[in-house]
Enzyme design. Structure first.
Site, PDB file in Angstrom:
ATOM      1  N   THR A 108      31.085 -24.489   3.145  1.00  0.00           N
ATOM      2  CA  THR A 108      32.106 -23.768   3.626  1.00  0.00           C
ATOM      3  C   THR A 108      33.383 -24.133   2.541  1.00  0.00           C
ATOM      4  O   THR A 108      34.350 -23.484   2.743  1.00  0.00           O
ATOM      5  CB  THR A 108      32.676 -24.533   4.721  1.00  0.00           C
ATOM      6  OG1 THR A 108      32.857 -25.702   4.765  1.00  0.00           O
ATOM      7  CG2 THR A 108      31.633 -24.252   6.175  1.00  0.00           C
ATOM      8  N   LYS A 139      34.300 -40.073  12.147  1.00  0.00           N
ATOM      9  CA  LYS A 139      33.288 -39.326  12.848  1.00  0.00           C
ATOM     10  C   LYS A 139      32.141 -40.190  13.686  1.00  0.00           C
ATOM     11  O   LYS A 139      31.699 -39.841  14.803  1.00  0.00           O
ATOM     12  CB  LYS A 139      32.374 -38.417  11.865  1.00  0.00           C
ATOM     13  CG  LYS A 139      33.190 -37.447  11.371  1.00  0.00           C
ATOM     14  CD  LYS A 139      33.375 -36.327  12.253  1.00  0.00           C
ATOM     15  CE  LYS A 139      34.011 -35.218  11.603  1.00  0.00           C
ATOM     16  NZ  LYS A 139      34.602 -34.314  12.507  1.00  0.00           N
ATOM     17  N   SER A 145      29.250 -35.184  12.851  1.00  0.00           N
ATOM     18  CA  SER A 145      29.064 -35.090  11.287  1.00  0.00           C
ATOM     19  C   SER A 145      27.651 -36.234  11.247  1.00  0.00           C
ATOM     20  O   SER A 145      27.711 -37.288  11.718  1.00  0.00           O
ATOM     21  CB  SER A 145      29.985 -35.426  10.397  1.00  0.00           C
ATOM     22  OG  SER A 145      29.547 -35.745   8.807  1.00  0.00           O
ATOM     23  N   TYR A 189      36.618 -40.846   6.218  1.00  0.00           N
ATOM     24  CA  TYR A 189      36.013 -39.819   7.256  1.00  0.00           C
ATOM     25  C   TYR A 189      34.742 -40.122   8.060  1.00  0.00           C
ATOM     26  O   TYR A 189      34.530 -39.804   9.151  1.00  0.00           O
ATOM     27  CB  TYR A 189      35.481 -38.856   6.179  1.00  0.00           C
ATOM     28  CG  TYR A 189      34.907 -37.674   6.716  1.00  0.00           C
ATOM     29  CD1 TYR A 189      35.753 -36.501   7.195  1.00  0.00           C
ATOM     30  CD2 TYR A 189      33.532 -37.316   6.815  1.00  0.00           C
ATOM     31  CE1 TYR A 189      35.069 -35.364   7.785  1.00  0.00           C
ATOM     32  CE2 TYR A 189      32.744 -36.157   7.276  1.00  0.00           C
ATOM     33  CZ  TYR A 189      33.645 -35.335   7.870  1.00  0.00           C
ATOM     34  OH  TYR A 189      33.004 -34.124   8.331  1.00  0.00           O
TER      35      TYR A 189
END
Length: 298
Positions: A203, A169, A152, A165
């Site tokens: 998404t 990543k 990411s 997060y």
């Protein structure tokens, strides 16, 4: 025949984690369209995975799709499933570490087990465990193979409300690119590793998040196409859109506080998660689970 620099997807065996929905399913569809002999679809969501496998099988042939209920957060389950796959089918020709989750909150609001440990396990540790289980067999015959690791842009830049997060990543990027170098030096580059670093993708995983200045929110179809092409070419890293590389370059040359001003006031990176909600109904604003479920990742 799908081929690029000598690598063929036709007649290949492909393993995709987080394949029940979202980008994971798109990778599966792409592999089947390009002639893969067998696509192994892994996901924790057994019911959705079975529906996906049934739908893909109806179009491309049931014998070409295999669905396996696996939670990549469970290292023992991952190793057992990898051993079973090697025993029954041999080493995959393509491995796509796609599964992932996101928790959007201030760091001190995170629950240790449900947020911090789970995010690190799904996004970083799980892909390492799976790759470690499969790689010796993938290297054994010297055949060309591919590993696509979904990282990411968040792994390249700090951002408020993304601390855990981002940490997962950053770990993925560091491991993935180091693995690439090791394979190039020790194994002659037969197995090539691509690290994919996109910004926001539409998404539902990052619902409510806002793309920074000049950074469009990518469609899943565009994102998977760029990742797929980079993987076939054996490209080391694919960042997208172009502003991801620009931001990384500016961060590298500007003093920290100067970059903070540019990122916050000019590009609006630091406020991009202010209205984050995540996929409706997903606990802790987790994208339709992942590893857990698909990666609809960024």
């Amino acid at each position: 025949m799908s081929t690029h620099e000598g690598f063929q997807v036709r007649d290949a065996r492909v393993l995709i984690t987080g394949a029940a929905i979202g980008m994971g399913r798109l990778y599966a569809e792409r592999a089947l369209r390009e002639g893969a002999a067998l696509v192994h679809c892994w996901d924790r969501d057994a019911a959705q995975l079975e529906r996906t496998a049934t739908e893909l099988g109806a179009v491309h042939g049931v014998e070409r799709v295999e669905a396996t209920d696996v939670d990549v957060a469970d290292s023992d389950a991952v190793q057992a499933a990898a051993a079973a796959l090697l025993e029954s089918h041999g080493a995959p020709d393509v491995l796509i570490n796609n599964a992932g989750i996101v928790r959007g909150a201030l760091f001190w609001e995170h629950d240790v087990e449900r947020d911090i440990e789970l995010t690190m396990q799904v996004n970083a540790v799980g892909p390492m465990v799976l790759t470690r289980a499969l790689l010796p067999a993938m290297l054994a015959d010297g055949a060309p193979r591919r590993i696509l690791n979904i990282a990411s842009a968040a792994g390249t830049l700090a951002n408020p409300r993304m601390s855990v997060y981002a940490a997962s990543k950053w770990a993925m990027i560091g491991w993935s690119d180091s693995l690439r170098l090791e394979l190039d030096r020790a194994a002659g580059g037969a197995v090539k590793v691509t690290t994919f670093c996109p910004s926001y993708i539409s998404t539902g995983m990052f619902a409510g998040a806002r793309g920074p200045l000049l950074t469009p929110v990518l469609s899943p179809e565009v994102a998977t196409d760029r990742a797929w092409r980079a993987m076939l070419a054996g490209r080391p890293v694919r960042s997208t859109p172009w502003t991801v590389g620009l931001a990384r370059g500016l961060k590298g040359v500007l003093p920290v506080r100067a970059w903070d001003v540019v990122a916050d006031k000019v590009f609006k990176v630091y406020s991009s998660m202010d209205a984050f909600t995540g996929r409706p109904g997903a606990p802790g604003a987790e994208h339709a689970p992942a590893a857990v479920s698909p990666e609809d990742v960024r």
